[in-house]
Each structure stands twice: as C-alpha cells, then as structure tokens.
Scaffold this motif. Structure first.
Motif, PDB file in Angstrom:
ATOM      1  N   GLU A 195       0.891  -1.100   0.075  1.00 22.29           N
ATOM      2  CA  GLU A 195      -0.050   0.059   0.120  1.00 22.29           C
ATOM      3  C   GLU A 195       0.992   1.313  -0.041  1.00 22.29           C
ATOM      4  O   GLU A 195       0.191   2.220   0.082  1.00 22.29           O
ATOM      5  CB  GLU A 195      -1.087  -0.361   1.045  1.00 22.29           C
ATOM      6  CG  GLU A 195      -2.196  -1.159   1.109  1.00 22.29           C
ATOM      7  CD  GLU A 195      -2.936  -1.185   2.221  1.00 22.29           C
ATOM      8  OE1 GLU A 195      -4.003  -1.233   2.383  1.00 22.29           O
ATOM      9  OE2 GLU A 195      -2.099  -1.007   3.563  1.00 22.29           O
ATOM     10  N   GLU A 196       2.082   0.982   0.093  1.00 19.51           N
ATOM     11  CA  GLU A 196       3.116   2.302   0.060  1.00 19.51           C
ATOM     12  C   GLU A 196       3.351   2.551  -1.406  1.00 19.51           C
ATOM     13  O   GLU A 196       3.820   1.774  -2.137  1.00 19.51           O
ATOM     14  CB  GLU A 196       4.264   1.848   0.735  1.00 19.51           C
ATOM     15  CG  GLU A 196       4.162   1.890   2.316  1.00 19.51           C
ATOM     16  CD  GLU A 196       5.347   1.739   3.062  1.00 19.51           C
ATOM     17  OE1 GLU A 196       5.328   1.886   4.402  1.00 19.51           O
ATOM     18  OE2 GLU A 196       6.524   1.391   2.441  1.00 19.51           O
ATOM     19  N   PHE A 197       3.430   3.919  -1.876  1.00 19.37           N
ATOM     20  CA  PHE A 197       3.923   4.533  -3.172  1.00 19.37           C
ATOM     21  C   PHE A 197       4.844   5.584  -3.117  1.00 19.37           C
ATOM     22  O   PHE A 197       4.945   6.358  -1.883  1.00 19.37           O
ATOM     23  CB  PHE A 197       2.464   4.835  -3.860  1.00 19.37           C
ATOM     24  CG  PHE A 197       1.642   3.888  -4.214  1.00 19.37           C
ATOM     25  CD1 PHE A 197       1.782   2.735  -5.229  1.00 19.37           C
ATOM     26  CD2 PHE A 197       0.788   3.458  -3.172  1.00 19.37           C
ATOM     27  CE1 PHE A 197       0.953   1.756  -5.524  1.00 19.37           C
ATOM     28  CE2 PHE A 197      -0.181   2.508  -3.612  1.00 19.37           C
ATOM     29  CZ  PHE A 197      -0.142   1.454  -4.502  1.00 19.37           C
ATOM     30  N   TYR A 198       5.558   6.143  -4.044  1.00 15.86           N
ATOM     31  CA  TYR A 198       6.563   7.172  -4.119  1.00 15.86           C
ATOM     32  C   TYR A 198       5.837   8.036  -5.359  1.00 15.86           C
ATOM     33  O   TYR A 198       5.737   7.852  -6.309  1.00 15.86           O
ATOM     34  CB  TYR A 198       7.868   6.868  -4.276  1.00 15.86           C
ATOM     35  CG  TYR A 198       8.892   7.831  -4.284  1.00 15.86           C
ATOM     36  CD1 TYR A 198       9.490   8.249  -3.365  1.00 15.86           C
ATOM     37  CD2 TYR A 198       9.049   8.558  -5.503  1.00 15.86           C
ATOM     38  CE1 TYR A 198      10.336   9.318  -3.458  1.00 15.86           C
ATOM     39  CE2 TYR A 198       9.897   9.677  -5.583  1.00 15.86           C
ATOM     40  CZ  TYR A 198      10.475   9.989  -4.771  1.00 15.86           C
ATOM     41  OH  TYR A 198      11.610  11.152  -4.870  1.00 15.86           O
ATOM     42  N   VAL A 199       6.088   9.358  -4.624  1.00 15.47           N
ATOM     43  CA  VAL A 199       5.674  10.554  -5.791  1.00 15.47           C
ATOM     44  C   VAL A 199       6.438  11.769  -5.647  1.00 15.47           C
ATOM     45  O   VAL A 199       6.643  12.018  -4.411  1.00 15.47           O
ATOM     46  CB  VAL A 199       4.133  10.628  -5.685  1.00 15.47           C
ATOM     47  CG1 VAL A 199       3.623  11.454  -4.488  1.00 15.47           C
ATOM     48  CG2 VAL A 199       3.838  11.812  -6.833  1.00 15.47           C
ATOM     49  N   CYS A 200       6.968  12.345  -6.453  1.00 15.76           N
ATOM     50  CA  CYS A 200       7.570  13.658  -6.588  1.00 15.76           C
ATOM     51  C   CYS A 200       7.421  14.484  -7.393  1.00 15.76           C
ATOM     52  O   CYS A 200       7.445  13.838  -8.776  1.00 15.76           O
ATOM     53  CB  CYS A 200       9.189  13.114  -6.197  1.00 15.76           C
ATOM     54  SG  CYS A 200      10.454  14.551  -6.195  1.00 15.76           S
ATOM     55  N   ILE A 201       7.440  15.653  -7.276  1.00 16.02           N
ATOM     56  CA  ILE A 201       7.348  16.744  -8.423  1.00 16.02           C
ATOM     57  C   ILE A 201       8.499  17.820  -8.170  1.00 16.02           C
ATOM     58  O   ILE A 201       8.537  18.309  -7.003  1.00 16.02           O
ATOM     59  CB  ILE A 201       5.903  17.545  -8.344  1.00 16.02           C
ATOM     60  CG1 ILE A 201       4.926  16.366  -8.282  1.00 16.02           C
ATOM     61  CG2 ILE A 201       5.854  18.385  -9.652  1.00 16.02           C
ATOM     62  CD1 ILE A 201       3.491  17.058  -7.972  1.00 16.02           C
TER      63      ILE A 201
ATOM     64  N   HIS B 231       6.767   5.700  -8.345  1.00 16.66           N
ATOM     65  CA  HIS B 231       6.974   4.420  -8.215  1.00 16.66           C
ATOM     66  C   HIS B 231       6.124   3.585  -7.502  1.00 16.66           C
ATOM     67  O   HIS B 231       5.456   4.182  -6.455  1.00 16.66           O
ATOM     68  CB  HIS B 231       8.582   4.437  -7.713  1.00 16.66           C
ATOM     69  CG  HIS B 231       9.071   3.105  -7.750  1.00 16.66           C
ATOM     70  ND1 HIS B 231       9.272   2.487  -8.578  1.00 16.66           N
ATOM     71  CD2 HIS B 231       9.784   2.343  -6.586  1.00 16.66           C
ATOM     72  CE1 HIS B 231       9.893   1.300  -8.612  1.00 16.66           C
ATOM     73  NE2 HIS B 231      10.169   1.183  -7.490  1.00 16.66           N
ATOM     74  N   HIS B 232       5.722   2.708  -7.814  1.00 13.28           N
ATOM     75  CA  HIS B 232       4.882   1.674  -7.183  1.00 13.28           C
ATOM     76  C   HIS B 232       5.320   1.182  -5.854  1.00 13.28           C
ATOM     77  O   HIS B 232       4.463   0.442  -5.400  1.00 13.28           O
ATOM     78  CB  HIS B 232       4.408   0.631  -8.049  1.00 13.28           C
ATOM     79  CG  HIS B 232       5.625  -0.428  -8.679  1.00 13.28           C
ATOM     80  ND1 HIS B 232       6.250   0.029  -9.453  1.00 13.28           N
ATOM     81  CD2 HIS B 232       5.657  -1.588  -8.110  1.00 13.28           C
ATOM     82  CE1 HIS B 232       6.985  -1.008  -9.744  1.00 13.28           C
ATOM     83  NE2 HIS B 232       6.977  -2.038  -9.004  1.00 13.28           N
ATOM     84  N   GLU B 233       6.507   1.281  -5.617  1.00 13.11           N
ATOM     85  CA  GLU B 233       6.997   0.683  -4.206  1.00 13.11           C
ATOM     86  C   GLU B 233       7.657   2.096  -3.583  1.00 13.11           C
ATOM     87  O   GLU B 233       8.354   2.765  -4.119  1.00 13.11           O
ATOM     88  CB  GLU B 233       8.108  -0.126  -4.431  1.00 13.11           C
ATOM     89  CG  GLU B 233       7.652  -1.299  -5.014  1.00 13.11           C
ATOM     90  CD  GLU B 233       8.665  -2.583  -5.238  1.00 13.11           C
ATOM     91  OE1 GLU B 233       9.778  -2.094  -5.252  1.00 13.11           O
ATOM     92  OE2 GLU B 233       8.366  -3.773  -5.657  1.00 13.11           O
TER      93      GLU B 233
ATOM     94  N   VAL C 110      13.065   2.414  -0.506  1.00  9.70           N
ATOM     95  CA  VAL C 110      12.572   2.612  -2.097  1.00  9.70           C
ATOM     96  C   VAL C 110      13.848   2.865  -3.018  1.00  9.70           C
ATOM     97  O   VAL C 110      13.760   2.255  -4.043  1.00  9.70           O
ATOM     98  CB  VAL C 110      11.656   4.063  -2.043  1.00  9.70           C
ATOM     99  CG1 VAL C 110      12.829   5.414  -1.561  1.00  9.70           C
ATOM    100  CG2 VAL C 110      11.232   4.183  -3.486  1.00  9.70           C
ATOM    101  N   GLY C 111      14.995   2.967  -2.276  1.00  8.61           N
ATOM    102  CA  GLY C 111      16.371   3.121  -3.227  1.00  8.61           C
ATOM    103  C   GLY C 111      16.411   4.105  -4.135  1.00  8.61           C
ATOM    104  O   GLY C 111      15.883   5.226  -3.904  1.00  8.61           O
TER     105      GLY C 111
END
Length: 254
Positions: free
Chosen positions: A117-123, A135-137, A142-143
């Motif tokens: 249920e964890e995701f990564y988003v950046c703008i 990223h879906h992880e 996250v690396g």
C-alpha cells in the motif's frame, strides 16, 4: 527563483488546506509539534487524539532518511512517545556530515498498512517544465528512485491530466488503486503549481480502503512568490539546514 525548504508540518498544512482531489485524504491536520518547552497538558487538550491513538514521532528539521537513521518512533502510545523524546530532545546528533541539536519534533497518528500500500511520488521544477516521478513501491527501502521511477514531464503552461497519469505513471499499479492515485497526483500537481512549490516529495504515500495518507513529506517553495501567495502561505518560517542556527542576516532579510 529562490527555492527554500519548508518544514514537513508547513508542507502538510498547505496540502491539507488547499489540495483539490476526489481522493479521500485522511488524517487532515492531525499533527502536533513538540519542543523542549512543550506543555504536555495543554498539548493533549488541544489534540485529544494523542491520548487514544497509536502514534509516530520524528524530528522536523530538514533531515533526510530519518527512518534509516533510527530517528522515527513508530506505533507508540503517548507515554512511549515521551520516553522516546527524552532520549533525543535537545541532544547533539550527527547526521551525515552535519552535527546539530534535535529540538523540533512532529507527532502524528500511526497508520497500519502493508508494503503493497506504499507508493512514492515527487514533483520538481526544471528549466523546461516540471517532472512528476512515481514509483509503485515506496517507503524507507525505495532506493534509487531516479533510476526506478516512472517519469512524466509537464511543459511550462501545460496541464496534467488523469489520463496522462494513468497511462504513463501508473502502469505497475493495481487497477483498484489507479483511479484514486490518478486523482490525487493531479490534485497534488495543481497544488504544487498554485502555491509555487519547486520540489514536493511524498514517501511513502499510503493508499488503503479508507483513502490516501500522506506519511512523510519534503518540500521547497519559491520564496520570491511571497507577494503572490501571501494570502495562502501566511507567515512562512524557513528553517535553517540541520546543523546550524539561522544567521542574523537571514532574520534581517526575512
């Protein structure tokens, strides 16, 4: 442009106040700021949920990778939070190449969830436009997101659509989460533009059956846009980087 980092609390306050999305953003305004001078009786009166919920506590001083550094207390009751803070508050700490005093902390509700249920988003802003990374992880492991993440560039004066997000960023996301994520990411991008962010990262962004939870956030805004955004920003404090106090010249300029 003068990109200046803001505290996690300020960034979340902006998001909770002004994001426009069909996604159900949970835990709005449920955070409490703690320093060595905090009156705990008053704090619990103002934030009664501190007495009844499991909690997370972390420093709010522009420190990266707090989870990996052991600077996040997770799934604690209020007494556990106070004990955790006693070992860290006002103590000199080395983070990377910087040494400073931990003195500002943020307490939030603990959100039980799974890794799936964890995701990564950046703008973030560039000369050509704004890049959206997804990223879906997500999470502390996250690396290298620059190498892993799906990437979408939104040129200057262009808008981001949910269709673009679904087709170019959410290819590895389960179908039952695509709609809510597409709506949230478009809303986040519009917020990013409206409030003159230059960098906005959420990791992890948690999506459960209840909705969206913004767990950790890092952000910068364009300080020269104060005359445009003053009504929404209010009086923004720009904390100095971890490891030093604000210079008198910075206070004079502010």
């Amino acid at each position: 442009m003068s990109a200046k980092a803001i505290s996690e609390q300020t960034g979340k306050e902006f998001l909770y106040k002004y994001i426009c999305t069909a996604a159900a953003v949970q835990n709005r305004f449920r955070y409490a700021s703690v320093t060595a001078e905090t009156d705990w009786d008053r704090l619990t009166q103002e934030h009664s949920w501190l007495l009844t919920e499991r909690l997370v506590v972390k420093p709010d001083q522009l420190i990266k990778r707090r989870g990996k550094l052991g600077l996040v207390g997770i799934d604690l009751d209020l007494q556990g939070v106070r004990e955790w803070l006693n070992g860290r508050l006002m103590r000199e700490t080395t983070v990377g190449k910087a040494k400073g005093v931990l003195k500002n902390f943020l307490i939030e509700p603990f959100v039980p969830h799974t890794q799936e249920e964890e995701f990564y988003v950046c703008i973030y802003a560039t000369r050509e436009g704004d890049y959206v990374l997804f990223h879906h992880e997500g999470g502390v492991e996250v690396g290298d997101v620059d190498a892993k993440a799906q990437r979408l560039m939104v040129a200057v004066d262009e808008k981001l659509s949910e269709e673009q997000v679904r087709e170019q960023l959410l290819t590895n996301v389960p179908d039952d989460k695509k709609e809510i994520l597409a709506s949230f990411i478009v809303g986040l991008f519009n917020l990013y533009e409206d409030l003159y962010f230059t960098y906005l990262e959420i990791n992890p962004l948690v999506v459960t059956e209840d909705g969206v939870y913004v767990l950790d956030m890092a952000a910068k805004i364009d300080a020269t846009a104060d005359y445009i955004c003053k009504a929404k920003w209010g009086d923004v404090e720009f904390p100095p980087p971890f490891g030093r106090e604000a210079y008198p010249e910075e206070a004079y300029i502010a």
